[in-house]
Every structure is written in structure tokens, then in C-alpha cells.
Design an enzyme around this catalytic site. Structure first.
Site, PDB file in Angstrom:
ATOM      1  N   GLU A 177      30.558  34.235 -22.530  1.00  0.00           N
ATOM      2  CA  GLU A 177      30.226  32.864 -22.916  1.00  0.00           C
ATOM      3  C   GLU A 177      29.048  32.806 -23.872  1.00  0.00           C
ATOM      4  OE1 GLU A 177      29.463  30.657 -19.346  1.00  0.00           O
ATOM      5  OE2 GLU A 177      31.220  31.536 -18.395  1.00  0.00           O
ATOM      6  N   CYS A 195      22.684  30.383 -27.088  1.00  0.00           N
ATOM      7  CA  CYS A 195      22.398  31.164 -25.883  1.00  0.00           C
ATOM      8  C   CYS A 195      23.505  32.206 -25.727  1.00  0.00           C
ATOM      9  CB  CYS A 195      22.361  30.227 -24.679  1.00  0.00           C
ATOM     10  SG  CYS A 195      22.232  31.095 -23.108  1.00  0.00           S
ATOM     11  N   CYS A 242      27.382  41.061 -14.304  1.00  0.00           N
ATOM     12  CA  CYS A 242      25.974  41.393 -14.089  1.00  0.00           C
ATOM     13  C   CYS A 242      25.866  42.092 -12.742  1.00  0.00           C
ATOM     14  CB  CYS A 242      25.148  40.099 -14.067  1.00  0.00           C
ATOM     15  SG  CYS A 242      23.377  40.376 -13.904  1.00  0.00           S
ATOM     16  N   CYS A 299      21.988  38.037  -8.075  1.00  0.00           N
ATOM     17  CA  CYS A 299      21.275  36.809  -7.679  1.00  0.00           C
ATOM     18  C   CYS A 299      22.245  35.893  -6.925  1.00  0.00           C
ATOM     19  CB  CYS A 299      20.694  36.097  -8.899  1.00  0.00           C
ATOM     20  SG  CYS A 299      19.487  37.119  -9.764  1.00  0.00           S
ATOM     21  N   CYS A 356      23.867  32.623  -8.628  1.00  0.00           N
ATOM     22  CA  CYS A 356      24.309  32.734 -10.028  1.00  0.00           C
ATOM     23  C   CYS A 356      25.774  33.150 -10.117  1.00  0.00           C
ATOM     24  CB  CYS A 356      23.425  33.749 -10.748  1.00  0.00           C
ATOM     25  SG  CYS A 356      23.900  34.017 -12.455  1.00  0.00           S
ATOM     26  N   CYS A 413      25.167  29.373 -16.383  1.00  0.00           N
ATOM     27  CA  CYS A 413      25.648  30.734 -16.681  1.00  0.00           C
ATOM     28  C   CYS A 413      26.883  31.164 -15.906  1.00  0.00           C
ATOM     29  CB  CYS A 413      24.571  31.743 -16.353  1.00  0.00           C
ATOM     30  SG  CYS A 413      22.950  31.190 -16.746  1.00  0.00           S
TER      31      CYS A 413
HETATM   32  N1  SAH Z   1      19.583  37.940 -16.187  1.00  0.00           N
HETATM   33  C1  SAH Z   1      18.645  37.143 -16.892  1.00  0.00           C
HETATM   34  C2  SAH Z   1      19.237  36.171 -17.883  1.00  0.00           C
HETATM   35  C3  SAH Z   1      20.475  35.415 -17.495  1.00  0.00           C
HETATM   36  S1  SAH Z   1      20.339  34.071 -16.364  1.00  0.00           S
HETATM   37  C4  SAH Z   1      17.725  36.419 -15.929  1.00  0.00           C
HETATM   38  O1  SAH Z   1      17.912  36.561 -14.724  1.00  0.00           O
HETATM   39  O2  SAH Z   1      16.785  35.786 -16.369  1.00  0.00           O
HETATM   40  C5  SAH Z   1      19.411  32.833 -17.184  1.00  0.00           C
HETATM   41  C6  SAH Z   1      18.654  31.938 -16.233  1.00  0.00           C
HETATM   42  O3  SAH Z   1      19.529  31.056 -15.512  1.00  0.00           O
HETATM   43  C7  SAH Z   1      17.870  32.684 -15.173  1.00  0.00           C
HETATM   44  O4  SAH Z   1      16.608  32.119 -15.009  1.00  0.00           O
HETATM   45  C8  SAH Z   1      18.743  32.491 -13.954  1.00  0.00           C
HETATM   46  O5  SAH Z   1      18.025  32.736 -12.774  1.00  0.00           O
HETATM   47  C9  SAH Z   1      19.197  31.063 -14.160  1.00  0.00           C
HETATM   48  N2  SAH Z   1      20.351  30.665 -13.364  1.00  0.00           N
HETATM   49  C10 SAH Z   1      21.448  31.371 -13.032  1.00  0.00           C
HETATM   50  N3  SAH Z   1      22.287  30.646 -12.279  1.00  0.00           N
HETATM   51  C11 SAH Z   1      21.711  29.440 -12.118  1.00  0.00           C
HETATM   52  C12 SAH Z   1      22.092  28.243 -11.439  1.00  0.00           C
HETATM   53  N4  SAH Z   1      23.223  28.183 -10.748  1.00  0.00           N
HETATM   54  N5  SAH Z   1      21.230  27.193 -11.502  1.00  0.00           N
HETATM   55  C13 SAH Z   1      20.075  27.263 -12.185  1.00  0.00           C
HETATM   56  N6  SAH Z   1      19.662  28.355 -12.860  1.00  0.00           N
HETATM   57  C14 SAH Z   1      20.476  29.439 -12.813  1.00  0.00           C
END
Ligand code: SAH
Length: 346
Positions: free
Chosen positions: A91, A104, A111, A115, A118, A332
Site C-alpha cells: 500500500e 506514505c 512485517c 505489534c 497493527c 496501515c
Molecule cells: N514499523 C514502523 C512503521 C510502520 S507503522 C513503526 O512501527 O513505526 C506506522 C505507525 O502507525 C506506527 O506508529 C504504528 O505503531 C502506527 N499504527 C499501526 N497500526 C495502527 C493502528 N491500528 N492505529 C493507530 N496507529 C497504528
């Protein structure tokens, strides 16, 4: 001999390769220009002889992503789903801010950071993206939209510091004066906090903006949200952030997704303020974007307001992030996941 991926090559590398094929070095700049404008085949490069076009075709591959899906939000945000040569999809999101058009990009297919809130973590890592596949997202988003891109954020699918060498090469490509020439200060890299690699990035002293997805001020809470935290812990991460700032002079931003009942109490805010008084960073609060596969939800307005106030009172520089593209699954990994589900149900 294996064909080389031409869109991953810097003009200097291209020049060496072109010379070894018996061509004039100035051709490299011309070719790089065509690539930057989104050429999809060598025969589009009309200021090159047909013989050279054929030589290029015999020696190089030209990664061209295919548009698999595109959604436009009411607020003008556009989300692209690009299909790569091997069929995998990633994406890219185009956001139109008053300070310029921002793209972006994704850095990996999937990944492996895990997390728990995510969508990109579901299914783990499939593979790293090549520099050409990251650059292609910027180039073809610009081409499709007809817009000039002034900012790039590495905040899409994947963990950029888990694909370090390719990301570094991408940064050189996108920053190159003969190409898109996007200034490092217009590039933001977001990481979930691979402490050792933050040190490695610091050694390159690149003037980009680094943001760390902190999401919790204590190890117990962070282990729950960002499992890779178990490897280093927050103390080690914050020490790496301090070294990064000292080395590059660039202040780090900390992302904090507000998750209802998990990391949003006044105690968390107090602890976070303590961490920030040491780090001198800026905090970006984002109400969690709920995803279908997880039971976690966003903090309510009262918790968000109290949290923000507590931080402000303690002198922390804090903003609450405006969420663009909510109506088009722009958090994301959500579009890619939906596509996989749709394909499975066919
Ligand atoms: N791996 C990297 C970049 C990709 S995620 C990182 O962790 O920073 C980009 C941002 O979106 C990160 O801050 C991540 O924690 C956040 N993110 C992912 N899923 C999310 C969600 N469901 N709601 C809010 N933020 C989210």
C-alpha cells in the site's frame, strides 16, 4: 548473467554499468531522468537509439508496479494498492497537506514486529522491498495523480529499520539531485524502535526526521503492544534515541497510539512525561484506528483530553494527530488485508 534491477541503481552506478556496455557515460543521466518520470519500458526512452534501448532491455529489468486498487477519501487522501512483479501487494497513501503532497510508502511486504494493534503484523513478514519497489511507489503515485510530491514518509507496511540496506539505498535514490530530489528534511522514517539499528542510522548522520513508535512509557505495557520491546526494553531504546539526537542534532518524535484501557491512564501520562523530560522529544498522540482482527479500541475523548492535559502541564510538547482517510481503511495494512480476504473468499 542475471539482469540488474535498473530502478535500484544510482546514476553513478548506472554510469559505470553503461560504460562497461560501451556506451557514453552521459546516457546514465538521461536514463535516470526517464526512470524518475515513470517510464514503463525502455522503448519509451525516445532520445536513446533503438540499439541502446535493446541493450538496456537485454541487461536490465525495469520494475513497474501494477495498480491493483485505488480508493479516494472524502478528504482527498488517496490509497493505492500496488501489485509487485511476484504478485505481492503493498500500500501507498497520498495525503494532501497545506505544506505539500506527502506520500506514505511501505518498506516490506508484511512485517515481523508483531505489534498487537497493527494490521500489517498479521501474517508476519513475507519479504523485504527492493529500493526500486520503494522508489516505484513514489514515482508511480506522482505519475498517477499528476502531482508533485514534496514529502515522503516511511510509515506504511513494514519496519524500515528491519530492511536497513535497501531503505538506505532508497533514501539516496529519492534524494538524488538528478531524480526526485526530495530533501532529507522532507523525509520521515518511523520505527518501532530497533535500538541497535537506530545507532547504525545515526552513524550515517542523515538529516531526515526520525519518529519512534513508543506507545507506552513502561516495559510491561509496551511488551504487550510492541512485542519486540522484550529484546531491548525502553531504557535501552531511549538511550539509543539520545545518542541519535546528539549525533545528528535532529529531535526525535514519539508516536503514541491511544488504546482504550491499555496505555491511556493518567499514570501512563505521568510516566511518559518523565521519559520525555529526559529525551526532549515531541509526542504525537493518535487515537487507535481499530482493526477488525483485534479487540483493541481507541481511547475515549475524556481519556485523550486528560492524557493530553497531563503531558502539557508537565511541559511536554504534544500534538494530537489528525487522522486522514479513515473512510478508506487508510490505517496501515488494512487495504492489503482486505484484498487477501476477498481473494480467499472467491
Ligand atoms: N514499523 C514502523 C512503521 C510502520 S507503522 C513503526 O512501527 O513505526 C506506522 C505507525 O502507525 C506506527 O506508529 C504504528 O505503531 C502506527 N499504527 C499501526 N497500526 C495502527 C493502528 N491500528 N492505529 C493507530 N496507529 C497504528
Amino acid at each position: 548473467m542475471q539482469k540488474q534491477d535498473i530502478r535500484s541503481m544510482l546514476p553513478e552506478e548506472l554510469e559505470t554499468a553503461i560504460k562497461s556496455l560501451g556506451e557514453k557515460p552521459f546516457r546514465a543521466k538521461q536514463i535516470f531522468g526517464w526512470l524518475t518520470r515513470g517510464a514503463e519500458s525502455f522503448d519509451e526512452m525516445t532520445n536513446l537509439s533503438q540499439a541502446l534501448q535493446e541493450t538496456l532491455d537485454a541487461n536490465f529489468t525495469l520494475a513497474v508496479p501494477e495498480l491493483a486498487d485505488k480508493q479516494t477519501s472524502e478528504d482527498g487522501t488517496v490509497k493505492y494498492l500496488w501489485q509487485l512483479e511476484d504478485g505481492n501487494c503493498v500500500e501507498t497513501v497520498l495525503m494532501r497537506y497545506h505544506h505539500g503532497n506527502t506520500v506514505c510508502i511501505s518498506t516490506q511486504v508484511g512485517c515481523r514486529m508483531g505489534c498487537t494493534f497493527c494490521a500489517s503484523a498479521i501474517g508476519g513478514l513475507v519479504r523485504n522491498l527492493k529500493p526500486s519497489e520503494m522508489l516505484g511507489q513514489v514515482i508511480f503515485t506522482a505519475k498517477d495523480s499528476g502531482l508533485t510530491i514534496s514529502n515522503v514518509v516511511l510509515m506504511g507496511i513494514g519496519e524500515p529499520l528491519d530492511n536497513f540496506d535497501n531503505v538506505l539505498c532508497f533514501l539516496k535514490l529519492v534524494n538524488h539531485p538528478d531524480g526526485l530530489h526530495i530533501g532529507m528534511r522532507h523525509i520521515t522514517l518511523s520505527t518501532c524502535g530497533l535500538a541497535e539499528v537506530i545507532d547504525k542510522l545515526g552513524e550515517h548522520n542523515i538529516q531526515l526526521t526520525l519518529t519512534v513508535s513508543l506507545h507506552a512509557p513502561d516495559d510491561e505495557t509496551r511488551n504487550r503492544l510492541v512485542p519486540m520491546n522484550r529484546k531491548w526494553g525502553i531504557d535501552v531504546l531511549m538511550a539509543a534515541c539520545k545518542r541519535y539526537f546528539k549525533r545528528t542534532g535532529r529531535r526525535i518524535s514519539f508516536e503514541y497510539a491511544m488504546v482504550d484501557g491499555v496505555n491511556d491512564t493518567p499514570e501512563h501520562a505521568e510516566l511518559l512525561a518523565k521519559r520525555m523530560s529526559d529525551a526532549g522529544g515531541h509526542v504525537n498522540l493518535i487515537p487507535l484506528n481499530p482493526i477488525a482482527e483485534r479487540s483493541l479500541g481507541p481511547s475515549g475523548k475524556t481519556n485523550l483530553d486528560t492524557f493530553t492535559e497531563t503531558l502539557r502541564r508537565r511541559g511536554v510538547n504534544v500534538t494530537v494527530r489528525r487522522s486522514l482517510g479513515r473512510d478508506i481503511d487508510a490505517a496501515c495494512g488494512q487495504l492489503r488485508k482486505r484484498r487477501e480476504k476477498e481473494e480467499k473468499s472467491l
